[in-house]
Design a protein around this motif. Structure first.
Motif, PDB file in Angstrom:
ATOM      1  N   VAL A 126       0.833  -1.212   0.000  1.00  0.00           N
ATOM      2  CA  VAL A 126       0.000   0.000   0.000  1.00  0.00           C
ATOM      3  C   VAL A 126       0.867   1.261   0.000  1.00  0.00           C
ATOM      4  CG1 VAL A 126      -2.005  -1.090   1.038  1.00  0.00           C
ATOM      5  CG2 VAL A 126      -0.245  -0.139   2.532  1.00  0.00           C
ATOM      6  N   GLY A 127       2.122   1.115  -0.432  1.00  0.00           N
ATOM      7  CA  GLY A 127       3.012   2.264  -0.533  1.00  0.00           C
ATOM      8  C   GLY A 127       3.538   2.773   0.784  1.00  0.00           C
ATOM      9  N   LYS A 128       3.415   1.968   1.859  1.00  0.00           N
ATOM     10  CA  LYS A 128       3.847   2.382   3.191  1.00  0.00           C
ATOM     11  C   LYS A 128       4.923   1.451   3.750  1.00  0.00           C
ATOM     12  CE  LYS A 128       0.819   5.744   3.524  1.00  0.00           C
ATOM     13  NZ  LYS A 128       1.246   7.173   3.558  1.00  0.00           N
ATOM     14  N   GLY A 129       5.682   0.856   2.871  1.00  0.00           N
ATOM     15  CA  GLY A 129       6.698  -0.084   3.316  1.00  0.00           C
ATOM     16  C   GLY A 129       7.899   0.584   3.949  1.00  0.00           C
ATOM     17  N   VAL A 130       8.690  -0.230   4.632  1.00  0.00           N
ATOM     18  CA  VAL A 130       9.991   0.189   5.140  1.00  0.00           C
ATOM     19  C   VAL A 130      11.010  -0.794   4.580  1.00  0.00           C
ATOM     20  CG1 VAL A 130      11.454   0.555   7.147  1.00  0.00           C
ATOM     21  CG2 VAL A 130       9.033   1.162   7.252  1.00  0.00           C
ATOM     22  N   SER A 131      11.980  -0.292   3.856  1.00  0.00           N
ATOM     23  CA  SER A 131      13.017  -1.144   3.270  1.00  0.00           C
ATOM     24  C   SER A 131      14.374  -0.769   3.848  1.00  0.00           C
ATOM     25  CB  SER A 131      13.050  -0.992   1.746  1.00  0.00           C
ATOM     26  OG  SER A 131      11.844  -1.421   1.151  1.00  0.00           O
ATOM     27  N   LYS A 201     -13.434  -4.002  14.926  1.00  0.00           N
ATOM     28  CA  LYS A 201     -12.360  -3.858  13.939  1.00  0.00           C
ATOM     29  C   LYS A 201     -12.122  -2.399  13.595  1.00  0.00           C
ATOM     30  CE  LYS A 201     -10.965  -5.158   9.259  1.00  0.00           C
ATOM     31  NZ  LYS A 201     -11.327  -5.893   8.016  1.00  0.00           N
ATOM     32  N   ASP A 202     -13.203  -1.653  13.352  1.00  0.00           N
ATOM     33  CA  ASP A 202     -13.055  -0.232  13.016  1.00  0.00           C
ATOM     34  C   ASP A 202     -12.346   0.526  14.140  1.00  0.00           C
ATOM     35  OD1 ASP A 202     -14.267  -0.567  10.581  1.00  0.00           O
ATOM     36  OD2 ASP A 202     -16.225   0.195  11.212  1.00  0.00           O
ATOM     37  N   LEU A 203     -12.718   0.248  15.370  1.00  0.00           N
ATOM     38  CA  LEU A 203     -12.125   0.954  16.507  1.00  0.00           C
ATOM     39  C   LEU A 203     -10.659   0.574  16.700  1.00  0.00           C
ATOM     40  CD1 LEU A 203     -15.050   0.712  19.108  1.00  0.00           C
ATOM     41  CD2 LEU A 203     -14.385   2.700  17.736  1.00  0.00           C
ATOM     42  N   ALA A 204     -10.365  -0.718  16.659  1.00  0.00           N
ATOM     43  CA  ALA A 204      -8.994  -1.178  16.905  1.00  0.00           C
ATOM     44  C   ALA A 204      -8.045  -0.730  15.800  1.00  0.00           C
ATOM     45  CB  ALA A 204      -8.974  -2.699  17.050  1.00  0.00           C
ATOM     46  N   VAL A 205      -8.437  -0.966  14.548  1.00  0.00           N
ATOM     47  CA  VAL A 205      -7.565  -0.612  13.422  1.00  0.00           C
ATOM     48  C   VAL A 205      -7.411   0.907  13.333  1.00  0.00           C
ATOM     49  CG1 VAL A 205      -7.306  -0.686  10.915  1.00  0.00           C
ATOM     50  CG2 VAL A 205      -8.097  -2.708  12.155  1.00  0.00           C
ATOM     51  N   GLY A 206      -8.504   1.643  13.540  1.00  0.00           N
ATOM     52  CA  GLY A 206      -8.424   3.097  13.506  1.00  0.00           C
ATOM     53  C   GLY A 206      -7.508   3.650  14.578  1.00  0.00           C
ATOM     54  N   ALA A 207      -7.581   3.087  15.780  1.00  0.00           N
ATOM     55  CA  ALA A 207      -6.715   3.539  16.867  1.00  0.00           C
ATOM     56  C   ALA A 207      -5.249   3.243  16.577  1.00  0.00           C
ATOM     57  CB  ALA A 207      -7.137   2.881  18.178  1.00  0.00           C
ATOM     58  N   MET A 208      -4.971   2.066  15.992  1.00  0.00           N
ATOM     59  CA  MET A 208      -3.590   1.701  15.679  1.00  0.00           C
ATOM     60  C   MET A 208      -3.040   2.584  14.565  1.00  0.00           C
ATOM     61  SD  MET A 208      -3.833  -2.456  15.992  1.00  0.00           S
ATOM     62  CE  MET A 208      -2.068  -2.726  15.872  1.00  0.00           C
ATOM     63  N   TYR A 209      -3.853   2.839  13.555  1.00  0.00           N
ATOM     64  CA  TYR A 209      -3.426   3.688  12.444  1.00  0.00           C
ATOM     65  C   TYR A 209      -3.140   5.108  12.933  1.00  0.00           C
ATOM     66  CZ  TYR A 209      -3.439   5.843   7.796  1.00  0.00           C
ATOM     67  OH  TYR A 209      -3.086   6.531   6.665  1.00  0.00           O
ATOM     68  N   GLY A 210      -4.064   5.642  13.726  1.00  0.00           N
ATOM     69  CA  GLY A 210      -3.874   6.992  14.246  1.00  0.00           C
ATOM     70  C   GLY A 210      -2.682   7.100  15.177  1.00  0.00           C
ATOM     71  N   ALA A 212       0.061   5.239  15.115  1.00  0.00           N
ATOM     72  CA  ALA A 212       1.279   5.174  14.313  1.00  0.00           C
ATOM     73  C   ALA A 212       1.555   6.517  13.637  1.00  0.00           C
ATOM     74  CB  ALA A 212       1.162   4.067  13.272  1.00  0.00           C
ATOM     75  N   ALA A 213       0.497   7.130  13.085  1.00  0.00           N
ATOM     76  CA  ALA A 213       0.653   8.437  12.448  1.00  0.00           C
ATOM     77  C   ALA A 213       1.100   9.489  13.458  1.00  0.00           C
ATOM     78  CB  ALA A 213      -0.665   8.858  11.796  1.00  0.00           C
ATOM     79  N   MET A 214       0.585   9.404  14.668  1.00  0.00           N
ATOM     80  CA  MET A 214       0.941  10.360  15.719  1.00  0.00           C
ATOM     81  C   MET A 214       2.421  10.254  16.078  1.00  0.00           C
ATOM     82  SD  MET A 214      -1.173  10.794  19.248  1.00  0.00           S
ATOM     83  CE  MET A 214      -0.951  12.210  20.324  1.00  0.00           C
ATOM     84  N   MET A 215       2.915   9.032  16.202  1.00  0.00           N
ATOM     85  CA  MET A 215       4.335   8.835  16.502  1.00  0.00           C
ATOM     86  C   MET A 215       5.215   9.364  15.378  1.00  0.00           C
ATOM     87  SD  MET A 215       4.694   5.133  18.423  1.00  0.00           S
ATOM     88  CE  MET A 215       3.638   4.217  17.286  1.00  0.00           C
ATOM     89  N   GLU A 217       4.433  11.574  12.876  1.00  0.00           N
ATOM     90  CA  GLU A 217       4.299  12.987  12.534  1.00  0.00           C
ATOM     91  C   GLU A 217       4.768  13.929  13.637  1.00  0.00           C
ATOM     92  OE1 GLU A 217       0.374  13.789  11.089  1.00  0.00           O
ATOM     93  OE2 GLU A 217       0.414  12.079   9.699  1.00  0.00           O
ATOM     94  N   THR A 218       4.652  13.504  14.893  1.00  0.00           N
ATOM     95  CA  THR A 218       5.093  14.376  15.988  1.00  0.00           C
ATOM     96  C   THR A 218       6.544  14.147  16.360  1.00  0.00           C
ATOM     97  OG1 THR A 218       4.470  12.841  17.775  1.00  0.00           O
ATOM     98  CG2 THR A 218       2.766  14.347  16.950  1.00  0.00           C
ATOM     99  N   GLY A 219       7.069  12.953  16.085  1.00  0.00           N
ATOM    100  CA  GLY A 219       8.435  12.632  16.478  1.00  0.00           C
ATOM    101  C   GLY A 219       8.593  12.437  17.980  1.00  0.00           C
ATOM    102  N   THR A 220       7.488  12.446  18.719  1.00  0.00           N
ATOM    103  CA  THR A 220       7.533  12.275  20.173  1.00  0.00           C
ATOM    104  C   THR A 220       7.815  10.825  20.520  1.00  0.00           C
ATOM    105  OG1 THR A 220       5.878  14.030  20.380  1.00  0.00           O
ATOM    106  CG2 THR A 220       6.228  12.643  22.305  1.00  0.00           C
TER     107      THR A 220
END
Length: 268
Positions: A126-131, A201-210, A212-215, A217-220
């Motif tokens: 999905v274009g979000k890999g780490v190589s 599923k919506d709650l768990a996956v949404g929380a994990m996605y958000g 990960a994005a928070m970590m 994008e904020t660098g915290t």
């Protein structure tokens, strides 16, 4: 003249092809091999690439060859294409297989052949890999940057020492499976609490996605972010205590070590 060959049109090979085409690489400059002619036709119709069933023909006069095959098949594939690659000293061979060292491939090719070892992961689909990229002894800076640039079409890239690749396998190559397992467990826990599986599923996956994005994008640091959610005597810290007492942290240490050990075994 084609510039790229992808040996193996499976999930990783297709993900790479998709990213390359999306990033602007001319699909007519991408040769893709697959033993199944129907699979090759699918890749041609979907991405416009040039399908092959024979590996030596696909690597003739290309600048970069990506080996997207299973670790047990790498040696045979390299032996199969070695004569063609050896006749074109400008070709860089890139292995995407876990546990296979640069030295193993270098020894099967002519002296001085540029070889790069890569540990990708499945989010590249999905274009979000780490190589993680580890250049071999004979790779020049220009060749390395060419490989990095191509892989950036499917996610982020980090250049590492080859001695770190077993650890890299545990931390990024295999870790999507750990995340999927945690998501599965959270969803089941939600169902146990009375939620429908769809809502859980919506709650768990949404929380994990958000999260990960928070970590990202904020660098915290994760420690600080976790502390910010854990109010004194609150609901979250009660859950964190249960996870710690259940040995979650130690389980991840042991899992990562087992993964790294297995990666090292595959390279022997």
């Amino acid at each position: 003249m084609s510039s790229i060959a992808v040996i193996g049109g499976g999930k990783i090979g297709e993900a790479l092809v998709s990213g390359l085409v999306s990033s602007g690489v001319n699909p007519k400059d991408i040769n893709v091999t697959n033993r199944n002619a129907e699979r090759g036709q699918y890749l041609k119709e979907t991405y416009g690439v040039v399908p092959f069933t024979e590996n030596p023909s696909a690597v003739d006069e290309v600048s970069v060859v990506f080996l997207c095959v299973k670790p047990k098949d790498v040696a045979n594939v390299v032996e199969e294409i070695s004569d063609v690659v050896d006749n074109n000293t400008a070709t860089t061979v890139v292995s995407m297989a876990a546990g296979v060292s640069n030295a193993v491939i270098e020894e099967a090719l002519a002296a001085g052949a540029p070889v790069v070892r890569v540990m990708p992961n499945t989010p590249m689909l999905v274009g979000k890999g780490v190589s993680a990229v580890a250049p071999g002894r004979f790779v020049g800076e220009e060749q390395l940057q060419e490989v990095v640039g191509l892989l950036e079409s499917v996610g982020t890239v980090r250049v590492v020492a080859e001695s770190d690749m077993d650890a890299v396998t545990a931390l990024s190559g295999s870790s999507p499976a750990y995340v999927f397992l945690v998501a599965e467990a959270l969803i089941d826990a939600g169902v146990s609490l009375g939620l429908t599986r769809e809502v859980a599923k919506d709650l768990a996956v949404g929380a994990m996605y958000g999260s990960a994005a928070m970590m990202q994008e904020t660098g915290t640091e994760p420690t600080e972010l976790r502390a910010n959610v854990s109010s004194p005597a609150g609901t979250t810290i009660a859950a964190i205590r249960e996870l710690e007492e259940s040995g979650l942290r130690g389980a991840f240490y042991r899992a990562a070590q087992a993964c790294a050990d297995r990666s090292a075994e595959l390279g022997k």
